[in-house]
Motif scaffolding. Structure first.
Motif, PDB file in Angstrom:
ATOM      1  N   ASP A   1       7.297   8.392 -14.615  1.00  0.00           N
ATOM      2  CA  ASP A   1       6.702   7.137 -14.141  1.00  0.00           C
ATOM      3  C   ASP A   1       6.047   7.278 -12.768  1.00  0.00           C
ATOM      4  O   ASP A   1       5.235   6.427 -12.379  1.00  0.00           O
ATOM      5  N   ILE A   2       6.394   8.326 -12.022  1.00  0.00           N
ATOM      6  CA  ILE A   2       5.765   8.528 -10.710  1.00  0.00           C
ATOM      7  C   ILE A   2       4.256   8.687 -10.864  1.00  0.00           C
ATOM      8  O   ILE A   2       3.482   8.213 -10.029  1.00  0.00           O
ATOM      9  N   ASN A   3       3.840   9.330 -11.957  1.00  0.00           N
ATOM     10  CA  ASN A   3       2.406   9.494 -12.187  1.00  0.00           C
ATOM     11  C   ASN A   3       1.730   8.191 -12.587  1.00  0.00           C
ATOM     12  O   ASN A   3       0.502   8.136 -12.690  1.00  0.00           O
ATOM     13  N   GLY A   4       2.517   7.145 -12.822  1.00  0.00           N
ATOM     14  CA  GLY A   4       1.961   5.834 -13.134  1.00  0.00           C
ATOM     15  C   GLY A   4       1.784   4.946 -11.915  1.00  0.00           C
ATOM     16  O   GLY A   4       1.378   3.786 -12.046  1.00  0.00           O
ATOM     17  N   ILE A   5       2.093   5.452 -10.724  1.00  0.00           N
ATOM     18  CA  ILE A   5       1.900   4.684  -9.490  1.00  0.00           C
ATOM     19  C   ILE A   5       0.407   4.627  -9.179  1.00  0.00           C
ATOM     20  O   ILE A   5      -0.249   5.663  -9.057  1.00  0.00           O
ATOM     21  N   GLU A   6      -0.115   3.430  -9.028  1.00  0.00           N
ATOM     22  CA  GLU A   6      -1.558   3.262  -8.880  1.00  0.00           C
ATOM     23  C   GLU A   6      -2.058   3.477  -7.454  1.00  0.00           C
ATOM     24  O   GLU A   6      -3.240   3.780  -7.259  1.00  0.00           O
ATOM     25  N   PHE A   7      -1.197   3.307  -6.468  1.00  0.00           N
ATOM     26  CA  PHE A   7      -1.591   3.463  -5.071  1.00  0.00           C
ATOM     27  C   PHE A   7      -1.153   4.838  -4.611  1.00  0.00           C
ATOM     28  O   PHE A   7       0.041   5.109  -4.470  1.00  0.00           O
ATOM     29  N   TRP A   8      -2.134   5.751  -4.377  1.00  0.00           N
ATOM     30  CA  TRP A   8      -1.805   7.147  -4.091  1.00  0.00           C
ATOM     31  C   TRP A   8      -0.825   7.320  -2.935  1.00  0.00           C
ATOM     32  O   TRP A   8       0.144   8.082  -3.066  1.00  0.00           O
ATOM     33  N   PRO A   9      -0.982   6.652  -1.785  1.00  0.00           N
ATOM     34  CA  PRO A   9      -0.011   6.849  -0.703  1.00  0.00           C
ATOM     35  C   PRO A   9       1.419   6.505  -1.108  1.00  0.00           C
ATOM     36  O   PRO A   9       2.367   7.131  -0.634  1.00  0.00           O
ATOM     37  N   ALA A  10       1.581   5.519  -2.001  1.00  0.00           N
ATOM     38  CA  ALA A  10       2.928   5.139  -2.437  1.00  0.00           C
ATOM     39  C   ALA A  10       3.570   6.197  -3.325  1.00  0.00           C
ATOM     40  O   ALA A  10       4.793   6.192  -3.524  1.00  0.00           O
ATOM     41  N   SER A  11       2.759   7.100  -3.871  1.00  0.00           N
ATOM     42  CA  SER A  11       3.299   8.131  -4.769  1.00  0.00           C
ATOM     43  C   SER A  11       3.768   9.374  -4.028  1.00  0.00           C
ATOM     44  O   SER A  11       4.417  10.243  -4.625  1.00  0.00           O
ATOM     45  N   ILE A  12       3.466   9.484  -2.739  1.00  0.00           N
ATOM     46  CA  ILE A  12       3.771  10.714  -1.998  1.00  0.00           C
ATOM     47  C   ILE A  12       5.273  10.932  -1.871  1.00  0.00           C
ATOM     48  O   ILE A  12       5.793  12.011  -2.204  1.00  0.00           O
ATOM     49  N   LEU A  13       6.001   9.931  -1.381  1.00  0.00           N
ATOM     50  CA  LEU A  13       7.442  10.089  -1.167  1.00  0.00           C
ATOM     51  C   LEU A  13       8.186  10.366  -2.472  1.00  0.00           C
ATOM     52  O   LEU A  13       9.024  11.279  -2.518  1.00  0.00           O
ATOM     53  N   PRO A  14       7.939   9.625  -3.562  1.00  0.00           N
ATOM     54  CA  PRO A  14       8.619   9.967  -4.821  1.00  0.00           C
ATOM     55  C   PRO A  14       8.337  11.386  -5.292  1.00  0.00           C
ATOM     56  O   PRO A  14       9.242  12.071  -5.796  1.00  0.00           O
TER      57      PRO A  14
END
Length: 420
Positions: free
Chosen positions: A206-219
């Protein structure tokens, strides 16, 4: 005999230059294996981008799909999943010893060589961190950097017997864990299944389903740290493969495959039979042929690494035999072999290029194709991406140029002496 590594009588630190590690013709088998391995890595990684699908407790592959999708899932689980990273680990460990011994053959100071290797592995960890932060949480460069850092210090100068004993003990522990899990799953199958809940694999996907790129960095970095420690060390697979690679490189098993044809044949046959057999059982469960309840399918998280270790080593041995067969035909190789080995020579660049191409196409913060593709579509994309890297590496080979990431790592490890 204390060690199998030759030590020069008059070490000269000035001999420690990149040419000391690359002088002489390259062995065909490792580069050929790395080139094909990059295709398998692409096939193994793309299913993790299919964030709109449901997964089971034991596999990231979708639990549904068309007939073609199910065929692709069966093939990848059987022949690719958990079989590629042991292969990569073996080739990585083999390369460490190759570089070390070539340096000593040219009169370099052993301590200076180990310092270069230490810098190289530390920079691999840094590159892995950036790779995970920017694009791909499943980065393996950092994990191999950790293993290289530890094993170069602990095992590079140990006796052959020590390497084989440690490899045997760790394989025994891995086998014991898989056996215990298998027995435990039989009893767990008798209990009622727990309430439905999102599993760890689903959370990663589901991390690859995060639409806002900066929000995906920490996961992504959280997953990377887990893989760095668990897959890199605690799973035991990469350490075992690295130890066996140290031993094989000392005896030039892939450098002189014709001389070791009997060993390579045995490892290829046994390894691939065990690897495909174990993977096939998991694949049959995944596509619904074997009636193994999903709530006990976690057993495959221990059996797959064990059989995958055999499969990965079997693949390496197979490419050693292929290289021996090509050598018997003459000193020249065909255009296909030349192109694949060009990828193998630039494996770091080709590996990172896969993420540069796949992440923006498949992730939700990019074009979001991961929400619409099935298993067959993802596999077709993986093959296409590999062909793009094949083309790029072939062009670099014709021009006599290194891959950009390989050049950078070389420059960071050696400093200005790395040249171009």
């Amino acid at each position: 005999m204390a060690t199998q590594t030759p030590t020069p009588s008059t070490p000269t630190p000035s001999a420690l230059t990149p040419s000391a590690l690359t002088t002489g013709s390259r062995a065909l088998a490792p580069d050929l294996a790395r080139g094909v391995m990059l295709l398998l890595i692409a096939l193994a990684n793309t299913p993790w981008y299919l964030y709109a699908t449901t997964t089971s407790n034991s596999s990231i592959h979708p639990t549904d799909g068309s007939t073609l999708d199910r065929v692709v899932q069966f093939a990848i689980i059987t022949t690719v999943d958990s079989r590629v990273y042991p292969m990569f680990a073996f080739l990585f460990g083999y390369g460490i010893v190759q570089m070390y011994q070539r340096s000593l053959d040219r009169g370099a100071d052993p301590q200076a060589v180990r310092r270069v290797l230490r810098r190289r592995h530390l920079w691999m960890i840094a590159i892995g961190f950036l790779h995970a932060a920017l694009l791909w949480m499943g980065d393996i460069v950092g994990a191999y950097g950790i293993v290289g850092l530890i094993f170069t210090a602990a095992f590079l100068q140990r006796r052959d017997r020590t390497l084989l004993v440690w490899a045997g003990v760790l394989t025994g522990l891995l086998t014991l864990a898989a056996t215990a899990a298998t027995v435990g799953s039989v009893f767990a199958a008798q209990a009622p299944p727990p309430a439905e809940a999102d599993g760890f694999l689903a959370w990663i996907k589901d991390i690859n389903g995060i639409e806002f790129w900066p929000a995906s960095i920490l996961p992504r970095l959280m997953v990377w740290v887990f893989l760095l420690t668990f897959q890199g060390l605690l799973s035991l697979v990469i350490p075992i493969a690295a130890l066996l690679a140290f031993w094989a490189a000392r005896h030039r098993v892939l450098d002189e495959p014709e001389r070791h044809r009997r060993l390579l044949t045995t490892v290829a046959v046994v390894g691939i039979v065990v690897g495909w057999g174990g993977g096939g059982v998991h694949a049959l469960q995944h596509v619904g042929v074997l009636p193994i309840p999903d709530h006990v399918s976690w057993v495959f998280s221990t059996t797959q690494p064990l059989t995958g270790l055999f499969g990965g080593l079997g693949y390496v041995a197979l490419f050693g035999l292929v290289a021996a067969a090509l050598a018997r035909r003459g000193p020249t190789v065909g255009p296909v072999t030349t192109a694949v080995t060009a990828v193998g020579k630039r494996s770091l660049s080709a590996y990172l290029a896969q993420s540069v191409l796949c992440a923006p196409l498949l992730s939700a913060w990019g074009l979001g194709l991961g929400a619409v593709l099935g298993s067959a579509g993802a596999a077709a994309l993986a093959i296409g991406v590999w062909l793009v890297t094949l083309t790029g590496c072939s062009l670099l080979e014709r021009r006599g140029r290194r891959g950009p990431a390989d050049w950078l790592l070389r420059r960071l490890a050696y400093g200005r002496s790395a040249g171009s």
